[in-house]
Design a protein around this motif. Structure first.
Motif, PDB file in Angstrom:
ATOM      1  N   VAL A   1     -46.346  76.771 -54.265  1.00 47.71           N
ATOM      2  CA  VAL A   1     -46.077  75.904 -55.623  1.00 47.71           C
ATOM      3  C   VAL A   1     -47.243  75.236 -55.618  1.00 47.71           C
ATOM      4  O   VAL A   1     -47.790  74.420 -54.630  1.00 47.71           O
ATOM      5  N   GLU A   2     -47.645  75.357 -57.325  1.00 47.09           N
ATOM      6  CA  GLU A   2     -48.475  74.163 -57.386  1.00 47.09           C
ATOM      7  C   GLU A   2     -47.606  73.295 -58.488  1.00 47.09           C
ATOM      8  O   GLU A   2     -47.392  73.415 -59.231  1.00 47.09           O
ATOM      9  N   ILE A   3     -47.831  72.116 -58.022  1.00 50.22           N
ATOM     10  CA  ILE A   3     -46.685  70.725 -58.111  1.00 50.22           C
ATOM     11  C   ILE A   3     -47.375  70.347 -59.303  1.00 50.22           C
ATOM     12  O   ILE A   3     -48.911  69.514 -58.234  1.00 50.22           O
ATOM     13  N   ALA A   4     -47.403  70.082 -60.159  1.00 51.53           N
ATOM     14  CA  ALA A   4     -47.829  68.822 -61.225  1.00 51.53           C
ATOM     15  C   ALA A   4     -47.541  67.814 -60.685  1.00 51.53           C
ATOM     16  O   ALA A   4     -46.307  66.970 -60.587  1.00 51.53           O
ATOM     17  N   LEU A   5     -48.771  66.554 -60.337  1.00 53.88           N
ATOM     18  CA  LEU A   5     -49.017  65.598 -59.998  1.00 53.88           C
ATOM     19  C   LEU A   5     -48.776  64.363 -61.026  1.00 53.88           C
ATOM     20  O   LEU A   5     -49.897  63.696 -60.734  1.00 53.88           O
ATOM     21  N   LEU A   6     -47.850  64.530 -62.490  1.00 52.03           N
ATOM     22  CA  LEU A   6     -48.207  63.447 -63.630  1.00 52.03           C
ATOM     23  C   LEU A   6     -47.916  62.746 -62.920  1.00 52.03           C
ATOM     24  O   LEU A   6     -48.247  61.383 -63.688  1.00 52.03           O
ATOM     25  N   THR A   7     -47.042  62.465 -62.413  1.00 49.84           N
ATOM     26  CA  THR A   7     -46.990  61.109 -61.776  1.00 49.84           C
ATOM     27  C   THR A   7     -46.542  60.749 -60.746  1.00 49.84           C
ATOM     28  O   THR A   7     -45.097  61.264 -59.261  1.00 49.84           O
TER      29      THR A   7
END
Length: 99
Positions: free
Chosen positions: A35-41
């Motif tokens: 899973v490519e986790i969006a690290l926006l926060t």
């Protein structure tokens, strides 16, 4: 060996505990290896919670992000560096070898 994964935005726009509880088991259910986790926060991610779910379901994490205008490297290099280092630390803590 080819391993297939999916971006977390398939399930959610923000990575939360609830999102992790949905995305990680779903990824495993369909045979995805990552899973490519969006690290926006990145500061809001419960890393131990996500890591436990990743291990439980045999799914690996990778990290992805984009910089907001407030953290734009060309306009605000110090803010961009601070954000990127926080995201890199979070990605590493999740077990990701790439960002």
């Amino acid at each position: 060996m080819i391993r297939l994964g999916m971006h977390s935005c398939l399930w959610t726009d923000v990575w939360t505990e609830k999102a992790a509880e949905l995305a990680i088991p779903e990824a495993a259910k369909y045979g995805l290896k990552g899973v490519e986790i969006a690290l926006l926060t990145p500061e809001k991610i419960n890393v131990p919670h996500s890591v436990a779910l990743l291990k439980q379901h045999g799914v690996e994490a990778s990290g992805s992000l984009c910089l907001s205008m407030e953290d734009n490297a060309a306009l605000h290099p110090a803010r961009a560096e601070k954000f990127l280092m926080r995201a890199l630390d979070t990605a590493h803590a999740l077990g990701s070898r790439i960002l």
